[in-house]
Design a protein around this motif. Structure first.
Motif, PDB file in Angstrom:
ATOM      1  N   SER A  98      44.099  39.883  30.711  1.00 34.51           N
ATOM      2  CA  SER A  98      45.300  39.520  29.947  1.00 34.51           C
ATOM      3  C   SER A  98      46.580  39.673  30.760  1.00 34.51           C
ATOM      4  N   PRO A  99      46.797  40.815  31.418  1.00 30.78           N
ATOM      5  CA  PRO A  99      48.014  40.946  32.234  1.00 30.78           C
ATOM      6  C   PRO A  99      48.079  39.930  33.368  1.00 30.78           C
ATOM      7  N   VAL A 100      46.915  39.681  34.007  1.00 34.40           N
ATOM      8  CA  VAL A 100      46.886  38.730  35.130  1.00 34.40           C
ATOM      9  C   VAL A 100      47.205  37.325  34.650  1.00 34.40           C
ATOM     10  N   LYS A 141      29.404  62.469  41.012  1.00 35.98           N
ATOM     11  CA  LYS A 141      29.827  62.426  39.614  1.00 35.98           C
ATOM     12  C   LYS A 141      30.903  61.367  39.403  1.00 35.98           C
ATOM     13  N   SER A 142      31.804  61.232  40.383  1.00 33.91           N
ATOM     14  CA  SER A 142      32.850  60.215  40.282  1.00 33.91           C
ATOM     15  C   SER A 142      32.246  58.831  40.265  1.00 33.91           C
ATOM     16  N   CYS A 143      31.260  58.602  41.107  1.00 38.84           N
ATOM     17  CA  CYS A 143      30.586  57.306  41.154  1.00 38.84           C
ATOM     18  C   CYS A 143      29.889  57.024  39.836  1.00 38.84           C
ATOM     19  N   TYR A 144      29.268  58.083  39.285  1.00 35.96           N
ATOM     20  CA  TYR A 144      28.628  57.909  37.991  1.00 35.96           C
ATOM     21  C   TYR A 144      29.647  57.504  36.941  1.00 35.96           C
ATOM     22  N   PHE A 145      30.853  58.105  37.057  1.00 36.36           N
ATOM     23  CA  PHE A 145      31.909  57.796  36.079  1.00 36.36           C
ATOM     24  C   PHE A 145      32.299  56.316  36.143  1.00 36.36           C
ATOM     25  N   VAL A 146      32.420  55.762  37.364  1.00 38.50           N
ATOM     26  CA  VAL A 146      32.756  54.346  37.540  1.00 38.50           C
ATOM     27  C   VAL A 146      31.615  53.479  37.069  1.00 38.50           C
ATOM     28  N   ASN A 147      30.415  53.925  37.366  1.00 37.26           N
ATOM     29  CA  ASN A 147      29.251  53.125  37.001  1.00 37.26           C
ATOM     30  C   ASN A 147      29.060  53.033  35.497  1.00 37.26           C
ATOM     31  N   ASP A 148      29.707  53.948  34.767  1.00 34.38           N
ATOM     32  CA  ASP A 148      29.584  53.903  33.310  1.00 34.38           C
ATOM     33  C   ASP A 148      30.272  52.665  32.716  1.00 34.38           C
ATOM     34  N   PHE A 149      31.162  52.008  33.526  1.00 31.12           N
ATOM     35  CA  PHE A 149      31.883  50.813  33.072  1.00 31.12           C
ATOM     36  C   PHE A 149      31.343  49.590  33.794  1.00 31.12           C
ATOM     37  N   SER A 150      31.122  48.503  33.048  1.00 29.57           N
ATOM     38  CA  SER A 150      30.622  47.266  33.663  1.00 29.57           C
ATOM     39  C   SER A 150      31.791  46.462  34.243  1.00 29.57           C
ATOM     40  N   CYS A 151      31.484  45.523  35.145  1.00 31.85           N
ATOM     41  CA  CYS A 151      32.510  44.640  35.738  1.00 31.85           C
ATOM     42  C   CYS A 151      33.191  43.811  34.658  1.00 31.85           C
ATOM     43  N   TYR A 152      32.439  43.418  33.661  1.00 28.87           N
ATOM     44  CA  TYR A 152      32.996  42.619  32.567  1.00 28.87           C
ATOM     45  C   TYR A 152      34.099  43.375  31.850  1.00 28.87           C
ATOM     46  N   GLU A 153      33.818  44.680  31.588  1.00 33.35           N
ATOM     47  CA  GLU A 153      34.806  45.477  30.876  1.00 33.35           C
ATOM     48  C   GLU A 153      36.078  45.659  31.708  1.00 33.35           C
ATOM     49  N   ILE A 154      35.871  45.854  33.020  1.00 34.29           N
ATOM     50  CA  ILE A 154      37.036  46.015  33.906  1.00 34.29           C
ATOM     51  C   ILE A 154      37.850  44.722  33.949  1.00 34.29           C
ATOM     52  N   ALA A 155      37.144  43.574  34.104  1.00 32.43           N
ATOM     53  CA  ALA A 155      37.821  42.275  34.169  1.00 32.43           C
ATOM     54  C   ALA A 155      38.540  41.976  32.862  1.00 32.43           C
ATOM     55  N   LYS A 156      37.875  42.371  31.745  1.00 33.55           N
ATOM     56  CA  LYS A 156      38.471  42.116  30.435  1.00 33.55           C
ATOM     57  C   LYS A 156      39.770  42.887  30.271  1.00 33.55           C
ATOM     58  N   ASP A 157      39.783  44.101  30.792  1.00 33.28           N
ATOM     59  CA  ASP A 157      40.987  44.915  30.663  1.00 33.28           C
ATOM     60  C   ASP A 157      42.148  44.351  31.479  1.00 33.28           C
ATOM     61  N   PHE A 158      41.834  43.773  32.662  1.00 37.16           N
ATOM     62  CA  PHE A 158      42.902  43.269  33.545  1.00 37.16           C
ATOM     63  C   PHE A 158      43.199  41.779  33.351  1.00 37.16           C
TER      64      PHE A 158
END
Length: 251
Positions: free
Chosen positions: A28-30, A9-26
């Motif tokens: 700006s701060p980077v 279930k945890s893996c499914y939770f991570v898989n619900d987000f794409s790499c693009y969305e994760i990169a987009k979130d980080f």
């Protein structure tokens, strides 16, 4: 089985987000952090450059002030010695032209007094040059050698029996001394004030090209160094004693 289901279930939770969305979130701060670091680096480099330029400027200011202070100090000594030499020259010149023949002799007592004054004036300046050669090695050494050369010829006059020749030689030696003093003062003025006033004092240009002129020109100084050290009476005498010493201690 329960633990396995939790992991899935945890893996499914991570898989619900794409790499693009994760990169987009980080992103700006980077990027903001990189920009800050880059700005700090540029600021540091600018400060370092400014500090270096400030140190160079202070160094040049210190050198300029040192040259000016040294020129003032040496010039006082030169003027004092040159005054004594001019007095000797004036006395001898007046004595020579005291008669219609424009020829006179000088007795030994007169000569000894004039020689003492002339000698002291030369040696005090030569000593000063020797202790400050680091300022301009070639110029100061050549000037010192020129004074030693004149001093040697002055002392040699003690053995001269022709009193007319003694007077003529004194006039010639004082003439040469005053010319060399003037040459050196021109060089020192240009060294001390040339950059400050963006100007230079012209060197002496004698009509007779055989006459030696001290200038702050490396090639000319090299030639004068060779002349005074090897071709002048003083230089030849020094080489003679040096060779005699080598022969004595090599045997």
């Amino acid at each position: 089985m329960v633990a396995a289901n939790i992991v899935i279930k945890s893996c499914y939770f991570v898989n619900d987000f794409s790499c693009y969305e994760i990169a987009k979130d980080f992103a700006s701060p980077v990027l903001a952090t990189i920009a800050i670091l880059f700005s700090v680096l540029i600021a540091f480099m600018q400060l370092s450059k400014q500090h270096k330029n400030t140190l160079e400027l202070k160094k040049e200011e210190t050198k300029s002030k040192t040259r000016i202070d040294l020129f003032k100090e040496i010039n006082v000594l030169l003027e004092s010695s040159n005054t004594k030499i001019r007095e000797v020259h004036s006395y001898c010149f007046g004595k020579k032209y005291s008669n219609l023949e424009m020829r006179a002799e000088i007795d030994h007592v007169e000569f000894l007094e004039l020689m003492k004054n002339f000698s002291n004036a030369l040696l005090v300046v030569a000593s000063k040059m020797e202790s400050h050669e680091i300022v301009n090695f070639k110029l100061f050494r050549v000037f010192r050698f020129a004074l030693y050369s004149i001093h040697h010829d002055l002392l040699a006059l003690q053995k001269e029996q022709d009193r007319f020749k003694v007077l003529e030689s004194l006039i010639k030696l004082t003439d040469d001394s005053m010319m060399y003093f003037g040459d050196f003062q021109v060089c020192m003025q240009n060294m001390a004030y040339g950059v400050v006033f963006d100007s230079t004092v012209p060197q002496r240009i004698p009509a007779d090209k055989r006459i030696k002129v001290i200038t702050n020109c490396p090639e000319n100084l090299d030639k004068l160094h060779i002349y005074f050290e090897r071709e002048s009476n003083w230089g030849k005498n020094c080489l003679k004693y040096e060779n005699e010493a080598k022969e004595e201690f090599s045997s």
